[in-house]
Structures are given as structure tokens and as C-alpha cells.
Write a protein that holds these residues in place. Structure first.
Motif, PDB file in Angstrom:
ATOM      1  N   LEU A 173      92.507  59.177  58.098  1.00  0.00           N
ATOM      2  CA  LEU A 173      91.349  58.535  58.713  1.00  0.00           C
ATOM      3  C   LEU A 173      90.400  59.628  59.180  1.00  0.00           C
ATOM      4  N   GLU A 174      89.158  59.562  58.741  1.00  0.00           N
ATOM      5  CA  GLU A 174      88.176  60.592  59.059  1.00  0.00           C
ATOM      6  C   GLU A 174      86.936  59.942  59.653  1.00  0.00           C
ATOM      7  N   GLY A 175      86.282  60.667  60.536  1.00  0.00           N
ATOM      8  CA  GLY A 175      85.053  60.146  61.112  1.00  0.00           C
ATOM      9  C   GLY A 175      84.167  61.267  61.610  1.00  0.00           C
ATOM     10  N   SER A 176      82.881  60.971  61.677  1.00  0.00           N
ATOM     11  CA  SER A 176      81.940  61.934  62.228  1.00  0.00           C
ATOM     12  C   SER A 176      80.820  61.184  62.936  1.00  0.00           C
ATOM     13  N   PHE A 177      80.264  61.844  63.933  1.00  0.00           N
ATOM     14  CA  PHE A 177      79.146  61.305  64.698  1.00  0.00           C
ATOM     15  C   PHE A 177      78.122  62.415  64.800  1.00  0.00           C
ATOM     16  N   ASP A 178      76.908  62.136  64.382  1.00  0.00           N
ATOM     17  CA  ASP A 178      75.852  63.141  64.272  1.00  0.00           C
ATOM     18  C   ASP A 178      74.655  62.698  65.105  1.00  0.00           C
ATOM     19  N   LEU A 179      74.246  63.527  66.035  1.00  0.00           N
ATOM     20  CA  LEU A 179      73.049  63.260  66.848  1.00  0.00           C
ATOM     21  C   LEU A 179      72.012  64.332  66.572  1.00  0.00           C
ATOM     22  N   GLN A 180      70.771  63.924  66.427  1.00  0.00           N
ATOM     23  CA  GLN A 180      69.674  64.866  66.284  1.00  0.00           C
ATOM     24  C   GLN A 180      68.613  64.526  67.321  1.00  0.00           C
ATOM     25  N   PHE A 181      68.190  65.533  68.052  1.00  0.00           N
ATOM     26  CA  PHE A 181      67.119  65.384  69.034  1.00  0.00           C
ATOM     27  C   PHE A 181      65.927  66.154  68.491  1.00  0.00           C
ATOM     28  N   THR A 182      64.833  65.455  68.201  1.00  0.00           N
ATOM     29  CA  THR A 182      63.660  66.131  67.674  1.00  0.00           C
ATOM     30  C   THR A 182      62.584  66.197  68.742  1.00  0.00           C
ATOM     31  N   GLY A 183      61.865  67.282  68.734  1.00  0.00           N
ATOM     32  CA  GLY A 183      60.722  67.398  69.626  1.00  0.00           C
ATOM     33  C   GLY A 183      59.589  66.525  69.117  1.00  0.00           C
ATOM     34  N   PRO A 184      58.493  66.467  69.842  1.00  0.00           N
ATOM     35  CA  PRO A 184      57.354  65.666  69.416  1.00  0.00           C
ATOM     36  C   PRO A 184      56.818  66.115  68.059  1.00  0.00           C
ATOM     37  N   GLN A 185      56.308  65.153  67.305  1.00  0.00           N
ATOM     38  CA  GLN A 185      55.701  65.423  66.002  1.00  0.00           C
ATOM     39  C   GLN A 185      54.197  65.169  66.121  1.00  0.00           C
ATOM     40  N   LEU A 186      53.415  66.004  65.495  1.00  0.00           N
ATOM     41  CA  LEU A 186      51.962  65.862  65.520  1.00  0.00           C
ATOM     42  C   LEU A 186      51.510  64.983  64.356  1.00  0.00           C
ATOM     43  N   TYR A 187      50.701  63.982  64.645  1.00  0.00           N
ATOM     44  CA  TYR A 187      50.118  63.124  63.625  1.00  0.00           C
ATOM     45  C   TYR A 187      48.611  63.164  63.760  1.00  0.00           C
ATOM     46  N   ALA A 188      47.908  63.310  62.635  1.00  0.00           N
ATOM     47  CA  ALA A 188      46.453  63.196  62.657  1.00  0.00           C
ATOM     48  C   ALA A 188      46.124  61.721  62.858  1.00  0.00           C
ATOM     49  N   PRO A 189      45.147  61.380  63.717  1.00  0.00           N
ATOM     50  CA  PRO A 189      44.852  59.966  64.003  1.00  0.00           C
ATOM     51  C   PRO A 189      44.632  59.115  62.751  1.00  0.00           C
ATOM     52  N   ALA A 190      43.978  59.652  61.745  1.00  0.00           N
ATOM     53  CA  ALA A 190      43.708  58.862  60.543  1.00  0.00           C
ATOM     54  C   ALA A 190      44.959  58.653  59.691  1.00  0.00           C
ATOM     55  N   ARG A 191      45.980  59.500  59.852  1.00  0.00           N
ATOM     56  CA  ARG A 191      47.181  59.413  59.005  1.00  0.00           C
ATOM     57  C   ARG A 191      48.400  58.920  59.758  1.00  0.00           C
ATOM     58  N   GLU A 192      48.228  58.500  61.005  1.00  0.00           N
ATOM     59  CA  GLU A 192      49.381  58.077  61.791  1.00  0.00           C
ATOM     60  C   GLU A 192      50.061  56.892  61.140  1.00  0.00           C
ATOM     61  N   PRO A 193      51.368  57.013  60.817  1.00  0.00           N
ATOM     62  CA  PRO A 193      52.077  55.899  60.183  1.00  0.00           C
ATOM     63  C   PRO A 193      52.125  54.686  61.115  1.00  0.00           C
ATOM     64  N   GLU A 194      52.084  53.523  60.514  1.00  0.00           N
ATOM     65  CA  GLU A 194      52.143  52.295  61.292  1.00  0.00           C
ATOM     66  C   GLU A 194      53.500  52.188  61.993  1.00  0.00           C
ATOM     67  N   ALA A 217      88.647  55.968  55.264  1.00  0.00           N
ATOM     68  CA  ALA A 217      90.108  55.924  55.169  1.00  0.00           C
ATOM     69  C   ALA A 217      90.442  56.361  53.752  1.00  0.00           C
ATOM     70  N   ARG A 218      91.158  57.480  53.626  1.00  0.00           N
ATOM     71  CA  ARG A 218      91.419  58.086  52.320  1.00  0.00           C
ATOM     72  C   ARG A 218      92.914  58.047  52.003  1.00  0.00           C
ATOM     73  N   ARG A 219      93.199  57.697  50.750  1.00  0.00           N
ATOM     74  CA  ARG A 219      94.572  57.744  50.246  1.00  0.00           C
ATOM     75  C   ARG A 219      94.501  58.180  48.795  1.00  0.00           C
ATOM     76  N   GLY A 220      94.997  59.388  48.530  1.00  0.00           N
ATOM     77  CA  GLY A 220      94.911  59.938  47.181  1.00  0.00           C
ATOM     78  C   GLY A 220      93.449  60.088  46.776  1.00  0.00           C
ATOM     79  N   PRO A 221      93.104  59.671  45.564  1.00  0.00           N
ATOM     80  CA  PRO A 221      91.720  59.822  45.115  1.00  0.00           C
ATOM     81  C   PRO A 221      90.788  58.705  45.620  1.00  0.00           C
ATOM     82  N   TYR A 222      91.325  57.747  46.368  1.00  0.00           N
ATOM     83  CA  TYR A 222      90.543  56.595  46.824  1.00  0.00           C
ATOM     84  C   TYR A 222      90.180  56.720  48.295  1.00  0.00           C
ATOM     85  N   SER A 223      88.973  56.315  48.615  1.00  0.00           N
ATOM     86  CA  SER A 223      88.606  56.240  50.033  1.00  0.00           C
ATOM     87  C   SER A 223      87.622  55.099  50.252  1.00  0.00           C
ATOM     88  N   LEU A 224      87.870  54.373  51.315  1.00  0.00           N
ATOM     89  CA  LEU A 224      86.944  53.341  51.776  1.00  0.00           C
ATOM     90  C   LEU A 224      86.049  53.997  52.801  1.00  0.00           C
TER      91      LEU A 224
END
Length: 135
Positions: free
Chosen positions: A41-62, A79-86
Motif C-alpha cells: 500500500l503506497e500513498g503520497s500527499f503533495d502541497l504546493q504554496f505559490t506566491g502571488p501571480q501577476l496578470y495583465a488586466p486585459a488577459r486576466e483569466p475568468e 495498492a500493488r501486487r506483482g505487476p498490478y496496481s489499483l
């Protein structure tokens, strides 16, 4: 594992920082594995904290928070067993709204799952003389 990246960018025409590139990025990854009989049984938890991103007013995504920092979380279980994993992958746990590039808003909350089968012996064809042991 903990990572940190500082990125300084500059548009050579305007002298401004490049859009969509956060100046600071912090990552934290926790991984684990437990062997239960023939199952791993394998698991991982990944957190990313990004600083502010600059957007030009005309190109700001909705529906994207301008100049805000983001916390992006991902989790993977298998969950891995032999060559199989769910497996089960959960992406963008808190449904953060942020842009990855000028024309691409990051995928929202997403769940993927399935069965992986590792096929032994499937390797890229190598020509003669490519053997790394011939030194």
C-alpha cells in the motif's frame, strides 16, 4: 521532502515581471509505503504554496483570483501486487483557481482511478553499440 524555488523574471520590453510566474514556490511532499502480505500500500500527499501571480488586466483569466497566493494539494494512493496496481489520484483538493499560462487555467478538483499493469520486458528498442556496459 521540502522544496523552495525563488524565480526572478523580467519582460525585456516592459521591465515588468513575467505574468503567471510566481516569485516564490514552496513544496511539501509526504510519502509512505506499508507491506501487507503480498500487497504493498503506497500513498503520497503533495502541497504546493505559490506566491502571488501577476496578470495583465486585459488577459486576466475568468474566475481567477488576481495577485493572490494559492495552496494546491494532491493525493495519490495505490495498492500493488506483482505487476498490478489499483490507484486513486486526487488533484487540486481545495479546488484552487489559478492560471498556469496566459491561456490555460489550471484544472479544477479532479479524481482519477484505475488499474495499472506493468509489462515486463517492454523497453525502447536500442541499436547495437548503445550498451552502457561497453566502457
Amino acid at each position: 521532502k521540502v522544496t523552495y524555488a525563488w524565480t526572478w523574471t523580467e519582460d525585456l520590453e516592459t521591465g515588468e515581471a513575467l505574468q503567471y510566474v510566481p516569485e516564490h514556490l514552496v513544496g511539501v511532499v509526504l510519502m509512505g509505503r506499508v507491506q501487507l502480505g503480498r500487497w504493498a500500500l503506497e500513498g503520497s500527499f503533495d502541497l504546493q504554496f505559490t506566491g502571488p501571480q501577476l496578470y495583465a488586466p486585459a488577459r486576466e483569466p475568468e474566475n481567477v483570483s488576481t495577485h493572490s497566493a494559492h495552496v494546491i494539494g494532491n493525493a495519490t494512493f495505490s495498492a500493488r501486487r506483482g505487476p498490478y496496481s489499483l490507484f486513486l489520484d486526487v488533484r487540486n483538493l481545495w479546488n484552487a483557481k489559478y492560471a498556469e499560462t496566459a491561456d490555460t487555467v489550471a484544472p479544477r478538483f479532479m479524481i482519477m482511478g484505475g488499474l495499472r499493469i506493468e509489462l515486463d520486458g517492454w523497453q525502447l528498442a536500442r541499436g547495437e553499440g548503445d550498451d552502457d556496459d561497453d566502457e
